[in-house]
Design a protein around this motif. Structure first.
Motif, PDB file in Angstrom:
ATOM      1  N   ASP A   1     -45.368 -44.880 -20.824  1.00 13.45           N
ATOM      2  CA  ASP A   1     -46.591 -45.638 -21.063  1.00 13.45           C
ATOM      3  C   ASP A   1     -47.763 -44.691 -21.341  1.00 13.45           C
ATOM      4  O   ASP A   1     -47.906 -43.639 -20.686  1.00 13.45           O
ATOM      5  CB  ASP A   1     -46.937 -46.507 -19.853  1.00 13.45           C
ATOM      6  CG  ASP A   1     -46.012 -47.712 -19.727  1.00 13.45           C
ATOM      7  OD1 ASP A   1     -45.246 -47.980 -20.675  1.00 13.45           O
ATOM      8  OD2 ASP A   1     -46.057 -48.380 -18.663  1.00 13.45           O
TER       9      ASP A   1
ATOM     10  N   ARG B   1     -46.641 -49.079 -24.597  1.00 11.66           N
ATOM     11  CA  ARG B   1     -46.251 -49.473 -23.244  1.00 11.66           C
ATOM     12  C   ARG B   1     -44.809 -49.967 -23.301  1.00 11.66           C
ATOM     13  O   ARG B   1     -44.327 -50.395 -24.354  1.00 11.66           O
ATOM     14  CB  ARG B   1     -47.163 -50.576 -22.701  1.00 11.66           C
ATOM     15  CG  ARG B   1     -47.075 -51.883 -23.460  1.00 11.66           C
ATOM     16  CD  ARG B   1     -47.880 -52.978 -22.770  1.00 11.66           C
ATOM     17  NE  ARG B   1     -47.846 -54.233 -23.510  1.00 11.66           N
ATOM     18  CZ  ARG B   1     -46.835 -55.100 -23.468  1.00 11.66           C
ATOM     19  NH1 ARG B   1     -45.765 -54.835 -22.714  1.00 11.66           N
ATOM     20  NH2 ARG B   1     -46.888 -56.230 -24.168  1.00 11.66           N
TER      21      ARG B   1
ATOM     22  N   ARG C   1     -41.718 -52.266 -23.184  1.00 12.73           N
ATOM     23  CA  ARG C   1     -41.491 -53.699 -23.376  1.00 12.73           C
ATOM     24  C   ARG C   1     -40.227 -54.172 -22.669  1.00 12.73           C
ATOM     25  O   ARG C   1     -40.206 -55.222 -22.034  1.00 12.73           O
ATOM     26  CB  ARG C   1     -41.388 -54.022 -24.864  1.00 12.73           C
ATOM     27  CG  ARG C   1     -41.143 -55.509 -25.155  1.00 12.73           C
ATOM     28  CD  ARG C   1     -41.142 -55.806 -26.643  1.00 12.73           C
ATOM     29  NE  ARG C   1     -39.999 -55.195 -27.318  1.00 12.73           N
ATOM     30  CZ  ARG C   1     -39.805 -55.260 -28.641  1.00 12.73           C
ATOM     31  NH1 ARG C   1     -40.691 -55.879 -29.413  1.00 12.73           N
ATOM     32  NH2 ARG C   1     -38.753 -54.689 -29.184  1.00 12.73           N
TER      33      ARG C   1
ATOM     34  N   TYR D   1     -40.404 -49.293 -26.538  1.00 16.70           N
ATOM     35  CA  TYR D   1     -41.828 -49.248 -26.228  1.00 16.70           C
ATOM     36  C   TYR D   1     -42.563 -49.791 -27.446  1.00 16.70           C
ATOM     37  O   TYR D   1     -42.188 -49.507 -28.588  1.00 16.70           O
ATOM     38  CB  TYR D   1     -42.283 -47.827 -25.936  1.00 16.70           C
ATOM     39  CG  TYR D   1     -41.919 -47.336 -24.556  1.00 16.70           C
ATOM     40  CD1 TYR D   1     -42.889 -47.176 -23.569  1.00 16.70           C
ATOM     41  CD2 TYR D   1     -40.594 -47.024 -24.235  1.00 16.70           C
ATOM     42  CE1 TYR D   1     -42.552 -46.728 -22.302  1.00 16.70           C
ATOM     43  CE2 TYR D   1     -40.249 -46.583 -22.970  1.00 16.70           C
ATOM     44  CZ  TYR D   1     -41.230 -46.431 -22.009  1.00 16.70           C
ATOM     45  OH  TYR D   1     -40.901 -45.983 -20.749  1.00 16.70           O
TER      46      TYR D   1
ATOM     47  N   ASP E   1     -46.583 -51.173 -29.215  1.00 16.61           N
ATOM     48  CA  ASP E   1     -48.032 -51.024 -29.135  1.00 16.61           C
ATOM     49  C   ASP E   1     -48.581 -51.937 -28.045  1.00 16.61           C
ATOM     50  O   ASP E   1     -48.182 -53.116 -27.942  1.00 16.61           O
ATOM     51  CB  ASP E   1     -48.655 -51.380 -30.484  1.00 16.61           C
ATOM     52  CG  ASP E   1     -50.159 -51.317 -30.439  1.00 16.61           C
ATOM     53  OD1 ASP E   1     -50.700 -50.204 -30.278  1.00 16.61           O
ATOM     54  OD2 ASP E   1     -50.790 -52.390 -30.530  1.00 16.61           O
ATOM     55  N   LYS E   2     -49.489 -51.430 -27.230  1.00 13.34           N
ATOM     56  CA  LYS E   2     -49.986 -52.206 -26.087  1.00 13.34           C
ATOM     57  C   LYS E   2     -50.710 -53.473 -26.520  1.00 13.34           C
ATOM     58  O   LYS E   2     -50.806 -54.438 -25.754  1.00 13.34           O
ATOM     59  CB  LYS E   2     -50.900 -51.345 -25.218  1.00 13.34           C
ATOM     60  CG  LYS E   2     -52.208 -50.958 -25.876  1.00 13.34           C
ATOM     61  CD  LYS E   2     -53.108 -50.189 -24.913  1.00 13.34           C
ATOM     62  CE  LYS E   2     -54.465 -49.907 -25.568  1.00 13.34           C
ATOM     63  NZ  LYS E   2     -55.386 -49.226 -24.633  1.00 13.34           N
ATOM     64  N   ASP E   3     -51.215 -53.477 -27.767  1.00 11.37           N
ATOM     65  CA  ASP E   3     -51.912 -54.651 -28.288  1.00 11.37           C
ATOM     66  C   ASP E   3     -51.028 -55.479 -29.209  1.00 11.37           C
ATOM     67  O   ASP E   3     -51.544 -56.357 -29.928  1.00 11.37           O
ATOM     68  CB  ASP E   3     -53.178 -54.218 -29.030  1.00 11.37           C
ATOM     69  CG  ASP E   3     -54.168 -53.509 -28.122  1.00 11.37           C
ATOM     70  OD1 ASP E   3     -54.315 -53.945 -26.965  1.00 11.37           O
ATOM     71  OD2 ASP E   3     -54.774 -52.518 -28.569  1.00 11.37           O
TER      72      ASP E   3
END
Length: 522
Positions: free
Chosen positions: A463, A489, A491, A496, A498-500
């Motif tokens: 992360d 982050r 998943r 992993y 994109d956090k958005d």
């Protein structure tokens, strides 16, 4: 009187202990030490010559060769700077126990040394520089007229290729190219060849072309046998003892050039006069005769050679379909655990034969698919010509649209991690290669996505890592940065994102790629 004789003997001993020749050559350069010896009889069969080159405790044994007119040559490529001493060994007194020295100076710009295997599946130069293979094939280009050969060299000087496959034996062609100036053996048709004597003029000419390739930064992948003679000259039907003598002579003459690779044969399984056991033996002869351990492989038509053999350094394969997608292309890499070069994946052109009808887009696609699999691909061209001036066969000029795109492809490769591109997740369909956690190169081939949800395979990730993204149009040769930085982050157990939850917008065209590179944390 006795003291006088002792003084003379001491002086003679001192003179004999000193080098009789002094030469200078750059590191990984080629130096010829020429000696005069017997010309009578048959020196090719009767005279033995070798030399020991030493630097400190190191010893390199080099076999000499007869170059005609009483001239014998020791060809040496120093792999370290400083002074090297040498001493000859021969069954002829005039050539035996000669001594000399040479000084190896630093390598000049562009001289990175010979290529060898690096990091299991990849290649690198001796000085540590990565070698990203972008090869082509022009079998008989070095057997043409001076004008045509010079044209080929001029073409290569502006082409993207850093390796060329070429035959040492000549090939016959339907139109032109059949009447050559020189042949490897003494004699002429229809009387035939004297297989106990080589023609030094033939080899001098070939060596000149190898040296010119070296000066252009191009590796010469020399094909030692091929099946295309079909009785015209009989070079494919020579008895084993002639084949072995030919191999030793060829290696003695050519191994001293840093840009040499050995290919035992093109389409070896079509050479019906040789057994698999013979190919094994010929491989071992080449390995034992080459003091510099140049790369060695063999090329197939339908039957695979056992590339697991220890004398095979890398895999050279022909397949019309294996590099159409990375899932197939990666398989041989896993089987052999060696670098894999798909030297023949069909050719760009308009031949009636199916192997010579690739569209340029298909040619380029195979290079990208091979790269995503952690392997390498080869090019050639087979466009029809009234004079039979086909690049694949005779060189000359390139007519296709793929070379410009392959130059762009090579630039992308050169900006990749020095360790080489390796598949990111080869267990299932995931078209990315690179270095876990650091660098990702993805290719969508003929698919036409309009978006790609940012998602990276788990290995090497955590992360908070941040990445920048570029969209690459491999056909139109553009690189477009994507705005912003992507912070990841976890998943699920495998990816992993994109956090958005952002995606990458794509143009809905084929032949698109992505380059994703980690950036330092804030």
């Amino acid at each position: 009187m006795r003291r006088y004789l002792l003084t003379i003997l001491a002086l003679c001993a001192a003179l004999l202990s000193q080098p009789t020749h002094a030469l200078t050559v750059e590191r990984w350069g080629t130096v010829d030490i020429a000696l005069q010896g017997p010309a009578e009889g048959n020196p090719f069969m009767e005279v033995e010559l070798s030399a020991t080159f030493s630097q400190g405790e190191r010893r390199i044994e080099v076999t000499g060769f007869y170059d005609g007119d009483g001239r014998y040559v020791l060809r040496f490529m120093p792999d370290a700077e400083g002074e090297w001493r040498w001493q000859t060994h021969s069954n002829r007194p005039s050539l035996d126990a000669q001594r000399g020295s040479l000084t190896a100076t630093p390598a000049s710009a562009g001289n990175h040394g010979p290529v060898s295997v690096r990091n299991t599946w990849h290649f690198g130069y001796a000085d540590g520089t990565p070698f990203w293979q972008v090869g082509t094939t022009s079998y008989g280009w070095a057997h043409q007229s001076d004008a045509l050969e010079q044209q080929t060299l001029q073409t290569l000087a502006h082409a993207p290729f850093n390796k060329i496959r070429m035959t040492l034996f000549p090939q016959p062609y339907e139109k032109g190219g059949s009447d050559l100036r020189w042949y490897p053996f003494a004699g002429q048709l229809p009387k035939g060849w004297d297989f106990t004597r080589f023609d030094p003029a033939f080899f001098r000419h070939f060596e000149q072309r190898v040296a010119q390739l070296r000066d252009l930064g191009i590796e010469a992948d020399i094909i030692l046998f091929h099946p295309y003679d079909r009785g015209r000259w009989g070079f494919d039907q020579m008895p084993p003892e002639v084949n072995e003598r030919y191999l030793r002579y060829a290696v003695a003459r050519l191994a001293g050039y840093r840009n040499v690779w050995w290919s035992l044969a093109n389409e070896f399984d079509l050479v019906k006069s040789k057994t698999m056991a013979e190919w094994d033996r010929y491989f071992q002869i080449v390995r034992a005769s080459d003091p510099y351990h140049h790369l060695r492989s063999i090329h197939n038509a339908f039957v695979f050679y056992n590339h697991n053999q220890p004398w095979v350094t890398h895999v050279s394969v022909q397949s019309g379909a294996i590099a159409k997608d990375p899932e197939r292309a990666v398989l041989l890499r896993d089987v052999y655990n060696k670098p894999v070069v798909y030297d023949e994946v069909k050719y760009e052109g308009n031949f009636r034969q199916r192997w010579g009808q690739l569209k340029p887009e298909e040619m380029v696609l195979r290079f990208w698919q091979g790269a995503i699999a952690g392997t390498y691909v080869g090019h050639s061209e087979s466009y029809t010509d009234p004079q039979d001036l086909v690049w694949l066969a005779r060189g000359g000029v390139l007519r296709g649209d793929s070379p410009a795109r392959l130059a762009f492809f090579r630039k992308i490769l050169s900006d990749s991690p020095a360790e080489g591109l390796n598949p990111i997740d080869k267990w299932q369909d995931y078209p990315f290669a690179g270095k876990h956690g650091e660098y990702y190169l993805g290719y969508f081939g003929t698919a036409t996505p309009t978006a790609w949800p940012f998602a990276l395979f788990r290995t090497g990730l955590k992360d908070g890592l941040r990445f920048k993204v570029e969209v690459i149009d491999t056909w139109n040769m553009t690189v477009t940065p994507v705005d912003g930085i992507f912070e990841i982050r976890k998943r699920d157990d495998y990816t992993y994102v994109d956090k958005d939850q952002r995606s990458i917008t794509l143009p809905g065209r084929p032949y698109m790629a992505l380059r994703i590179v980690r950036v330092p944390s804030i």
